[in-house]
Write an enzyme that holds these catalytic residues in place. Structure first.
Site, PDB file in Angstrom:
ATOM      1  N   GLY A 219      87.108 -51.435 115.183  1.00 29.02           N
ATOM      2  CA  GLY A 219      85.883 -51.035 114.505  1.00 29.02           C
ATOM      3  C   GLY A 219      85.786 -49.535 114.407  1.00 29.02           C
ATOM      4  N   SER A 220      84.587 -49.034 114.253  1.00 25.35           N
ATOM      5  CA  SER A 220      84.378 -47.605 114.057  1.00 25.35           C
ATOM      6  C   SER A 220      84.607 -46.829 115.348  1.00 25.35           C
ATOM      7  CB  SER A 220      82.965 -47.336 113.548  1.00 25.35           C
ATOM      8  OG  SER A 220      82.012 -47.577 114.574  1.00 25.35           O
ATOM      9  N   THR A 221      84.900 -45.549 115.199  1.00 21.67           N
ATOM     10  CA  THR A 221      85.098 -44.688 116.362  1.00 21.67           C
ATOM     11  C   THR A 221      83.823 -44.583 117.186  1.00 21.67           C
ATOM     12  OG1 THR A 221      86.808 -43.422 115.226  1.00 21.67           O
ATOM     13  CG2 THR A 221      85.724 -42.353 117.086  1.00 21.67           C
ATOM     14  N   GLY A 224      83.453 -47.650 119.153  1.00 24.17           N
ATOM     15  CA  GLY A 224      84.503 -47.669 120.165  1.00 24.17           C
ATOM     16  C   GLY A 224      84.167 -46.808 121.372  1.00 24.17           C
ATOM     17  N   GLU A 241      91.203 -50.021 118.542  1.00 26.80           N
ATOM     18  CA  GLU A 241      91.779 -49.647 117.240  1.00 26.80           C
ATOM     19  C   GLU A 241      90.604 -49.232 116.378  1.00 26.80           C
ATOM     20  OE1 GLU A 241      92.388 -49.376 113.699  1.00 26.80           O
ATOM     21  OE2 GLU A 241      92.773 -51.538 113.569  1.00 26.80           O
ATOM     22  N   CYS A 275      91.579 -49.832 107.559  1.00 27.52           N
ATOM     23  CA  CYS A 275      91.622 -48.689 108.467  1.00 27.52           C
ATOM     24  C   CYS A 275      92.807 -47.788 108.189  1.00 27.52           C
ATOM     25  CB  CYS A 275      91.634 -49.163 109.922  1.00 27.52           C
ATOM     26  SG  CYS A 275      92.958 -50.322 110.301  1.00 27.52           S
TER      27      CYS A 275
END
Length: 473
Positions: A219-221, A224, A241, A275
């Protein structure tokens, strides 16, 4: 209206509440999915923990046989799975079929994979071996862009390694996952796979649950980082990831006519919601104009529409928030002096989250559409003068997922690609489909850990060092 159910301990779980899952092309309701509670999560984790203590963890031949049966079952059900996937995610039906086929290929690979023997030291009277054991119950948190392919990148090696799982699909794309798991319920032992659905609160609870020993999150940073913070008190194992802002570098000797369609496909596949899509295109100044013109021409003729239309090449974005984010980046590019040569507008006649593929130039590296991850159908094209300059600019990013170099001089391109600060490197290609033999992961703000390949198998296992004194009489 059809209602889907979670799978817990091999059976459909009752739901105290449901929500509507909508088609992103038309905004029509596709079906309803359950809203999981903390009690539902506790039940799913308890079922997975119980299954982890059974024979599943210690019988690789049996696991491989069941994975083969699962692959066959998904193949048999592929048409209905692809139809639901296209409707809830928005992607063209052909792409949805390809995603289901990828999941079959991944499962089939692990159904045939043997445990490798690894010896760290071998002497006349002693040896040191690596022994691998399952981690236990693993939480799999899956995004909405490739809900089945990314699920299987996690699920197949996790099950092969002997783990049990609790799966949390994205709230906008839970249906295909629930259907797939229901189809596998009579093959796998009860509790080996379990699901919970809903918004981010149940995902957060899954990460924090004491019964979950590892989390694999895509998913998104930003999310994360929250996953890492929440799991830190329990020293939970993680695979993250996260976001990407992949750069592609097109050298002066590249064949524009040959590579432009490939670059376009790699930038706009799945409406750019990938991504490791090409998100920044650096083109040598000597061929900048012909490359830009060719990309514009392709974009003008790209067929955008609902995923179930037979001629659709690109569907809508999956949700309104993502559509609005991409549109905001395009507006900012224009405000900063950039030019949108084609695209960026909605699709007439549809209420859904459409944006036609946009090609943008006359922007600097500091512009949001270059600096941020757009995760949508908008590609900034930027000129450069030397390869060293292009590599420096490509590396001046917080992300480190993938990157590519395009050139007829393969040796020079390999040297240049090796200098990119990213984990997944390509020459004259970009973002190849998931390959079970090749590890996939990120660095910097794109995360850490691996899926697929031997490295991915290691990340779903506990590696133990076994020291043996063989000289005892």
């Amino acid at each position: 209206m059809e209602t889907y159910f979670n799978l817990v301990s091999g059976a459909s779980a009752s739901a105290s509440d449901v929500y509507d899952v909508k088609d992103p092309a038309t905004l029509d309701i596709v079906a309803r999915a359950p809203v999981s509670t903390i009690d539902d999560l506790d039940a799913a984790v308890a079922a997975a923990n119980a299954a982890a203590r059974g024979s599943w963890a210690n019988d690789l031949p049996a696991r491989k046989a069941m994975l083969a049966q699962c692959a066959h079952r998904i193949e048999v059900c592929s048409a209905e799975l692809a139809h639901v996937l296209s409707r809830e995610q928005g992607k063209p039906l052909a792409a949805a079929k390809g995603e289901i086929a990828t999941s079959v290929r991944l499962l089939t690979y692990y159904a045939q994979k043997d445990q490798r023997r690894e010896t760290l030291r071998q002497r006349s009277s002693e040896y040191v071996d690596v022994v691998r054991a399952p981690i236990g119950t693993v939480g799999l948190i899956v995004p909405w862009n490739y809900p089945i392919a990314i699920l299987m990148m996690k699920l197949a090696p996790a099950l092969w390694a002997g783990n049990t799982v609790v799966i949390k699909p994205a709230p906008s794309t839970p249906l295909t996952t629930l259907m797939l798991c229901a189809r596998l319920a009579d093959i796998l032992p009860a509790g080996v796979i379990n699901t919970v659905t809903g918004e981010g609160d149940i995902g957060q609870a899954l990460v924090e649950h004491a019964g979950i020993l590892k989390v694999s999150f895509t998913g998104s940073t930003q999310t994360g980082i929250r996953v890492m913070e929440s799991s830190a008190p329990m020293l939970k194992r993680l695979t993250l990831e996260l976001g990407g802002n992949d750069a592609a570098i097109v050298c002066r000797d590249a064949n524009v006519a040959d590579i432009a369609p490939k670059i376009f496909n790699n930038a706009f596949a799945n409406a750019g919601q990938l991504c490791c899509a090409i998100k920044r295109l650096y083109v040598h100044r000597s061929i900048f104009d012909p490359m830009l013109e060719r990309l514009i021409e392709i974009a003008r003729h790209w067929r955008v529409g609902p995923g179930l239309n037979w001629d659709t090449q690109m569907g809508p974005l999956n949700n309104r928030a993502q559509r609005d984010h991409v549109r905001a980046l395009l507006d900012d590019a224009v405000a900063q002096g950039g030019t949108i040569h084609v695209g960026g507008e909605p699709l007439d006649g549809y209420a859904g989250h459409f944006l036609k593929p946009a090609i943008v130039s006359d922007v600097s590296d500091a512009t949001r559409i270059v600096k941020e991850e757009q995760f949508g159908p908008a590609l900034p094209v930027l000129p450069f003068d030397t390869v060293d300059e292009a590599i420096y600019r490509a590396n001046a990013s917080e992300f480190g997922l993938g990157g590519s170099v395009w050139s007829t001089d393969v040796s020079a391109a390999v040297d240049a690609a090796s200098r990119l600060e990213a984990v997944n490197l390509y020459v004259n290609q970009h973002a190849v489909p998931p390959d079970p033999e090749l590890p996939f992961g990120g660095m910097k703000a794109s995360g850490f850990g691996y899926e697929l390949g031997e490295w991915g198998c290691d990340d779903f296992s506990i590696r133990k060092v076994l020291n043996v004194n063989a000289g005892v009489e």
